[in-house]
Motif scaffolding. Structure first.
Motif, short mmCIF file in Angstrom:
data_model
loop_
_atom_site.label_atom_id
_atom_site.label_comp_id
_atom_site.label_asym_id
_atom_site.label_seq_id
_atom_site.Cartn_x
_atom_site.Cartn_y
_atom_site.Cartn_z
N ALA A 1 0.79 -1.23 -0.35
CA ALA A 1 0.08 -0.07 0.18
C ALA A 1 0.94 1.28 -0.01
N GLN B 1 -8.76 -3.86 -8.39
CA GLN B 1 -7.23 -3.54 -7.52
C GLN B 1 -7.88 -3.64 -6.03
N SER C 1 -7.31 -1.81 -2.31
CA SER C 1 -6.87 -0.70 -1.89
C SER C 1 -7.18 -0.81 -0.45
#
Length: 189
Positions: free
Chosen positions: A71, A144, A146
């Motif tokens: 991240a 994706q 996140s």
């Protein structure tokens, strides 16, 4: 055919982890910047493998343990110009500090800048919500993972046998007064 046959490579581009709450260890934190100069801190999390038998983590840690999750925490954009401000959001920094268990006294004494915060994060255990969504970039839609720092929290499961850091956030494994201490009766393994 040579040593490697490229026809055997995996075509799965996703390599995503399912959305949910994970207990992770911050393996490494580095600073970097985009080609355009927008700075960020890159967090390398490792999904803990010691919590497979914890019922609330049966669909996250138990299935995905040992995997890395990355991240980035970017510097904020200037609200007036939309350009990179070069400074990190105080909310992001406070969320990170809280998640790893830093007190204000420790911050005042030891955290003088980004490098100190990154060093203090390494090896600490945190609880993170990871989402799964779709993003469009240069006309291509892709799924994706996140996470946002407001979904980073102190661990509920400090590592057994680890000694909590006293006052120095750069030493030892994070202890947490708010975390649930586990006994052998709590974990059926």
């Amino acid at each position: 055919m040579g040593f490697i046959d490229l026809k055997e490579k995996t075509n799965d581009k996703s390599n995503l982890i399912p959305k949910g709450i994970y207990e992770m260890q911050i393996s490494k934190v580095t600073g970097d910047a985009s080609k355009g100069g927008h700075e960020y801190m890159k967090f390398d999390f490792l999904i803990r493998d010691d919590l497979d038998k914890v019922p609330e983590l049966k669909d996250t840690n138990a299935k995905e343990h040992g995997r890395h999750y990355f991240a980035n925490v970017w510097t904020a954009k200037d609200p007036n110009t939309g350009q990179d401000s070069g400074e990190y959001s105080q909310e992001d920094l406070a969320n990170i500090a809280d998640a790893i268990g830093l007190t204000q006294a420790q911050i005042d004494k030891y955290i003088k800048g980004k490098d100190d915060l990154m060093k203090a994060c390494e090896g600490k255990f945190v609880r993170i919500y990871v989402s799964l969504g779709e993003n469009e970039y240069q006309g291509e839609k892709r799924k994706q993972n996140s996470t946002f720092t407001n979904s980073w929290h102190p661990t509920k499961y400090p590592k057994q046998g680890a000694k909590p850091a006293a006052d120095d956030p750069f030493q030892g494994t994070r202890g947490d007064a708010n975390a649930t201490e586990l006994s052998d009766a709590d974990i059926p393994f």
